[in-house]
Design an enzyme around this catalytic site. Structure first.
Site: not given
Ligand code: PDD
Length: 288
Positions: A33, A149, A182, A206
């Site tokens: 996703y 992801k 993270e 991620l």
């Molecule tokens: N999540 N690490 C994890 C485990 C994440 O699920 C996310 C983002 C990030 C940050 O990635 P980005 O900056 O590309 O959003 C890091 C999204 C927002 C979610 O699961 O809704």
């Protein structure tokens, strides 16, 4: 106005949007996703999100549901049909529908694509950023490829709930070496001796799109960034801490496991990075 979802080639009323019970995403979390911010009717950093989606799909050997231009059209069209000006676009691709079996379907099936959009309360997020948030630490018991992801988010679900149960907003994972990986849905940062620290990309985190943009912003603002992992103790003694994610951009973290970080208030670098974020992110054409 009623919400519209895109499901496998059709725009349908949200209340009636559904997928097959043997969708492999539903049964096996066999899917990936992306979550992309919508700012003032435009998608933020859509190009980078779609590039990461391609990498996730390739890693799992799921074929692209649509050609890049067609996919971009669907994203824009879903935003447009929902008339959302500030919010979140969610897109999910699963391997498709097939009789339940762990191995890939013998006969290739079409990947399933779902796109939804919802409004976010920007004032509420802003208030959260002004106050800063509390986080707790939890053991990182996720699989070894969280750089992909995937929709398999059970450890993240439990971590977020553990945070809520503890009266905190979020959880930061700690690996077997005692180092923060993270957040449950974000990347973790601290400021130590004026230097921004965040964990380097690997299969243990991620690589956030927001994180990538924040590194660019920091370079432009002559802030020093060091890519190295840090411990919860280092967070406690840091001058400030923050998290980054597409839906929240930069959010100051003011306490960890009940210990105040710095002054216990949002730090100046986090505030500057937050203010600068949308000046550096790629903001697409206005849609909604
Ligand atoms: N999540 N690490 C994890 C485990 C994440 O699920 C996310 C983002 C990030 C940050 O990635 P980005 O900056 O590309 O959003 C890091 C999204 C927002 C979610 O699961 O809704």
């Amino acid at each position: 106005m009623s919400r519209i979802a895109y499901v496998n080639g059709r725009y349908v009323p949200f209340a009636h949007a559904s997928v097959h019970i043997e969708d492999r995403g539903y049964q096996l979390a066999d899917g990936v996703y992306e979550a992309c911010e919508i700012l003032d009717g435009s998608l933020v950093d859509a190009r980078r999100h779609l590039e990461r989606l391609s990498r996730s799909l390739d890693a799992l050997r799921i074929s692209a549901p649509l050609a890049p231009a067609a996919l971009r059209f669907v994203l824009d069209e879903t935003v447009r049909r929902n008339r959302v000006r500030d919010g979140l676009l969610y897109l999910q691709v699963t391997r498709g529908v097939a009789r339940r079996d762990h191995g890939f379907p013998d006969k290739p099936v079409k990947p399933a694509l779902v796109v939804t959009v919802r409004a976010l309360d920007r004032k509420k997020i802003e208030a959260t950023a002004v106050a800063g948030i509390a986080v707790i630490t939890v053991p990182d018991d996720r699989w070894g490829r969280v750089d992909i992801k995937t929709t398999g988010l059970l450890p993240n679900v439990l971590a977020r709930q553990a945070a809520r149960d503890a009266g905190a907003k979020d959880a930061w994972f700690v690996d077997d070496h005692g180092l923060i990986t993270e957040g449950a849905s974000s990347n973790a940062w601290i400021v130590k001796d004026g230097v921004l620290l965040t964990r380097p990309s690997s299969n243990r985190i991620l690589t956030g799109i927001t994180m990538t943009v924040v590194k660019e912003i920091a370079a432009g603002l002559q802030m020093k960034v060091e890519e190295r992992a840090f411990t919860p103790e280092e967070v406690r003694s840091a001058s400030e801490a923050f998290l980054t994610s597409a839906t929240q951009t930069v959010i100051p973290v003011v306490s960890i496991d009940g210990y105040n970080i710095g002054s216990g208030k949002p730090g100046p670098l986090a505030i500057r990075l937050r203010e600068a974020f949308h000046r550096t992110a790629e903001i697409g054409p206005k849609i909604a």
